[in-house]
Design a protein around this motif. Sequence first.
Motif, PDB file in Angstrom:
ATOM      1  N   MET A   1       0.847  -1.183   0.000  1.00  0.00           N
ATOM      2  CA  MET A   1       0.000   0.000   0.000  1.00  0.00           C
ATOM      3  C   MET A   1       0.888   1.241   0.000  1.00  0.00           C
ATOM      4  O   MET A   1       1.862   1.318   0.724  1.00  0.00           O
ATOM      5  N   GLN A   2       0.538   2.178  -0.815  1.00  0.00           N
ATOM      6  CA  GLN A   2       1.295   3.420  -0.904  1.00  0.00           C
ATOM      7  C   GLN A   2       0.403   4.595  -0.514  1.00  0.00           C
ATOM      8  O   GLN A   2      -0.720   4.712  -0.992  1.00  0.00           O
ATOM      9  N   ILE A   3       0.895   5.451   0.356  1.00  0.00           N
ATOM     10  CA  ILE A   3       0.167   6.662   0.746  1.00  0.00           C
ATOM     11  C   ILE A   3       0.549   7.753  -0.249  1.00  0.00           C
ATOM     12  O   ILE A   3       1.724   7.908  -0.576  1.00  0.00           O
ATOM     13  N   PRO A   4      -0.412   8.524  -0.714  1.00  0.00           N
ATOM     14  CA  PRO A   4      -0.055   9.620  -1.616  1.00  0.00           C
ATOM     15  C   PRO A   4       0.779  10.668  -0.893  1.00  0.00           C
ATOM     16  O   PRO A   4       0.716  10.798   0.329  1.00  0.00           O
ATOM     17  N   ARG A   5       1.564  11.419  -1.652  1.00  0.00           N
ATOM     18  CA  ARG A   5       2.408  12.457  -1.048  1.00  0.00           C
ATOM     19  C   ARG A   5       1.572  13.492  -0.303  1.00  0.00           C
ATOM     20  O   ARG A   5       1.975  13.997   0.725  1.00  0.00           O
ATOM     21  N   GLN A   6       0.403  13.821  -0.823  1.00  0.00           N
ATOM     22  CA  GLN A   6      -0.501  14.738  -0.137  1.00  0.00           C
ATOM     23  C   GLN A   6      -1.517  13.877   0.624  1.00  0.00           C
ATOM     24  O   GLN A   6      -2.343  13.219   0.014  1.00  0.00           O
ATOM     25  N   ALA A   7      -1.419  13.877   1.934  1.00  0.00           N
ATOM     26  CA  ALA A   7      -2.242  12.989   2.755  1.00  0.00           C
ATOM     27  C   ALA A   7      -2.878  13.782   3.893  1.00  0.00           C
ATOM     28  O   ALA A   7      -2.742  14.998   3.978  1.00  0.00           O
ATOM     29  N   VAL A   8      -3.558  13.061   4.768  1.00  0.00           N
ATOM     30  CA  VAL A   8      -4.229  13.665   5.925  1.00  0.00           C
ATOM     31  C   VAL A   8      -3.855  12.889   7.179  1.00  0.00           C
ATOM     32  O   VAL A   8      -3.793  11.662   7.165  1.00  0.00           O
ATOM     33  N   LEU A   9      -3.597  13.633   8.248  1.00  0.00           N
ATOM     34  CA  LEU A   9      -3.362  13.052   9.564  1.00  0.00           C
ATOM     35  C   LEU A   9      -4.646  13.178  10.368  1.00  0.00           C
ATOM     36  O   LEU A   9      -5.155  14.284  10.571  1.00  0.00           O
ATOM     37  N   LEU A  10      -5.172  12.046  10.789  1.00  0.00           N
ATOM     38  CA  LEU A  10      -6.328  11.997  11.682  1.00  0.00           C
ATOM     39  C   LEU A  10      -5.767  11.773  13.076  1.00  0.00           C
ATOM     40  O   LEU A  10      -5.060  10.790  13.318  1.00  0.00           O
ATOM     41  N   ARG A  11      -6.047  12.692  13.988  1.00  0.00           N
ATOM     42  CA  ARG A  11      -5.548  12.602  15.355  1.00  0.00           C
ATOM     43  C   ARG A  11      -6.755  12.553  16.289  1.00  0.00           C
ATOM     44  O   ARG A  11      -7.628  13.419  16.223  1.00  0.00           O
ATOM     45  N   ILE A  12      -6.786  11.539  17.141  1.00  0.00           N
ATOM     46  CA  ILE A  12      -7.919  11.295  18.032  1.00  0.00           C
ATOM     47  C   ILE A  12      -7.431  11.340  19.478  1.00  0.00           C
ATOM     48  O   ILE A  12      -6.579  10.541  19.869  1.00  0.00           O
ATOM     49  N   PHE A  13      -7.960  12.264  20.256  1.00  0.00           N
ATOM     50  CA  PHE A  13      -7.589  12.427  21.659  1.00  0.00           C
ATOM     51  C   PHE A  13      -8.668  11.782  22.524  1.00  0.00           C
ATOM     52  O   PHE A  13      -9.828  12.212  22.491  1.00  0.00           O
ATOM     53  N   ILE A  14      -8.293  10.769  23.286  1.00  0.00           N
ATOM     54  CA  ILE A  14      -9.232  10.057  24.162  1.00  0.00           C
ATOM     55  C   ILE A  14      -8.528   9.728  25.474  1.00  0.00           C
ATOM     56  O   ILE A  14      -7.362  10.085  25.659  1.00  0.00           O
ATOM     57  N   GLY A  15      -9.211   9.026  26.361  1.00  0.00           N
ATOM     58  CA  GLY A  15      -8.618   8.582  27.622  1.00  0.00           C
ATOM     59  C   GLY A  15      -8.535   7.070  27.667  1.00  0.00           C
ATOM     60  O   GLY A  15      -9.268   6.367  26.968  1.00  0.00           O
ATOM     61  N   GLU A  16      -7.635   6.570  28.499  1.00  0.00           N
ATOM     62  CA  GLU A  16      -7.454   5.120  28.658  1.00  0.00           C
ATOM     63  C   GLU A  16      -8.735   4.414  29.082  1.00  0.00           C
ATOM     64  O   GLU A  16      -8.952   3.267  28.709  1.00  0.00           O
ATOM     65  N   ASN A  17      -9.562   5.069  29.864  1.00  0.00           N
ATOM     66  CA  ASN A  17     -10.776   4.430  30.372  1.00  0.00           C
ATOM     67  C   ASN A  17     -11.946   4.468  29.396  1.00  0.00           C
ATOM     68  O   ASN A  17     -12.989   3.881  29.672  1.00  0.00           O
ATOM     69  N   ASP A  18     -11.815   5.165  28.264  1.00  0.00           N
ATOM     70  CA  ASP A  18     -12.898   5.225  27.283  1.00  0.00           C
ATOM     71  C   ASP A  18     -13.102   3.842  26.679  1.00  0.00           C
ATOM     72  O   ASP A  18     -12.142   3.125  26.381  1.00  0.00           O
ATOM     73  N   ARG A  19     -14.374   3.472  26.523  1.00  0.00           N
ATOM     74  CA  ARG A  19     -14.723   2.122  26.077  1.00  0.00           C
ATOM     75  C   ARG A  19     -15.661   2.157  24.877  1.00  0.00           C
ATOM     76  O   ARG A  19     -16.408   3.100  24.664  1.00  0.00           O
ATOM     77  N   ASP A  20     -15.614   1.079  24.128  1.00  0.00           N
ATOM     78  CA  ASP A  20     -16.545   0.807  23.036  1.00  0.00           C
ATOM     79  C   ASP A  20     -17.012  -0.622  23.205  1.00  0.00           C
ATOM     80  O   ASP A  20     -16.239  -1.563  23.008  1.00  0.00           O
ATOM     81  N   ASP A  21     -18.246  -0.790  23.633  1.00  0.00           N
ATOM     82  CA  ASP A  21     -18.823  -2.117  23.808  1.00  0.00           C
ATOM     83  C   ASP A  21     -17.964  -3.002  24.719  1.00  0.00           C
ATOM     84  O   ASP A  21     -17.732  -4.174  24.431  1.00  0.00           O
ATOM     85  N   GLY A  22     -17.434  -2.417  25.810  1.00  0.00           N
ATOM     86  CA  GLY A  22     -16.651  -3.165  26.788  1.00  0.00           C
ATOM     87  C   GLY A  22     -15.163  -3.254  26.496  1.00  0.00           C
ATOM     88  O   GLY A  22     -14.388  -3.608  27.364  1.00  0.00           O
ATOM     89  N   ARG A  23     -14.738  -2.945  25.311  1.00  0.00           N
ATOM     90  CA  ARG A  23     -13.323  -3.026  24.931  1.00  0.00           C
ATOM     91  C   ARG A  23     -12.736  -1.610  24.971  1.00  0.00           C
ATOM     92  O   ARG A  23     -13.443  -0.643  24.771  1.00  0.00           O
ATOM     93  N   PRO A  24     -11.431  -1.495  25.203  1.00  0.00           N
ATOM     94  CA  PRO A  24     -10.821  -0.157  25.169  1.00  0.00           C
ATOM     95  C   PRO A  24     -11.089   0.516  23.824  1.00  0.00           C
ATOM     96  O   PRO A  24     -10.947  -0.097  22.760  1.00  0.00           O
ATOM     97  N   LEU A  25     -11.475   1.784  23.869  1.00  0.00           N
ATOM     98  CA  LEU A  25     -11.823   2.515  22.657  1.00  0.00           C
ATOM     99  C   LEU A  25     -10.654   2.584  21.681  1.00  0.00           C
ATOM    100  O   LEU A  25     -10.831   2.415  20.477  1.00  0.00           O
ATOM    101  N   TYR A  26      -9.443   2.804  22.202  1.00  0.00           N
ATOM    102  CA  TYR A  26      -8.283   2.883  21.307  1.00  0.00           C
ATOM    103  C   TYR A  26      -8.100   1.587  20.523  1.00  0.00           C
ATOM    104  O   TYR A  26      -7.726   1.602  19.347  1.00  0.00           O
ATOM    105  N   GLU A  27      -8.396   0.465  21.166  1.00  0.00           N
ATOM    106  CA  GLU A  27      -8.287  -0.833  20.503  1.00  0.00           C
ATOM    107  C   GLU A  27      -9.328  -0.962  19.390  1.00  0.00           C
ATOM    108  O   GLU A  27      -9.019  -1.409  18.282  1.00  0.00           O
ATOM    109  N   SER A  28     -10.545  -0.547  19.666  1.00  0.00           N
ATOM    110  CA  SER A  28     -11.600  -0.579  18.648  1.00  0.00           C
ATOM    111  C   SER A  28     -11.237   0.292  17.451  1.00  0.00           C
ATOM    112  O   SER A  28     -11.452  -0.090  16.309  1.00  0.00           O
ATOM    113  N   ILE A  29     -10.680   1.471  17.726  1.00  0.00           N
ATOM    114  CA  ILE A  29     -10.312   2.385  16.645  1.00  0.00           C
ATOM    115  C   ILE A  29      -9.245   1.751  15.757  1.00  0.00           C
ATOM    116  O   ILE A  29      -9.363   1.740  14.528  1.00  0.00           O
TER     117      ILE A  29
END
Length: 111
Positions: A1-29
């Motif tokens: 997979m190749q990323i184009p030279r012009q790209a986008v950075l998606l940055r998500i700020f959350i906390g360790e305790n944030d959850r998605d359906d019982g699993r850590p949110l960062y893991e789900s993401i």
Amino acid sequence: MQIPRQAVLLRIFIGENDRDDGRPLYESIVLKAREMQLAGATVLRGGMGFGHSSRLHTAKILRLSEDLPLIVEIVDSEERINAFLPVLEGIMSSGLVTLEKLQVLQYGAKA
């Protein structure tokens, strides 16, 4: 997979305790980003921070597991990041999401 030279950075700020359906949110993401075949995702753990509540989160010795701040970063094409945003919106109940246009200089092994 190749990323184009012009790209986008998606940055998500959350906390360790944030959850998605019982699993850590960062893991789900990260797993959903992988499932959608985005170029990659990195989870960074912060030693100290605060968010909209102004509650201080810190890694001091007596409060080692106090919901430390996390940042998930994903870089890919603007189209692929935009396709991921509705998925992200569906699993996040709070947090900060930013988008930044950037120039990719190198990704993966050179041919």
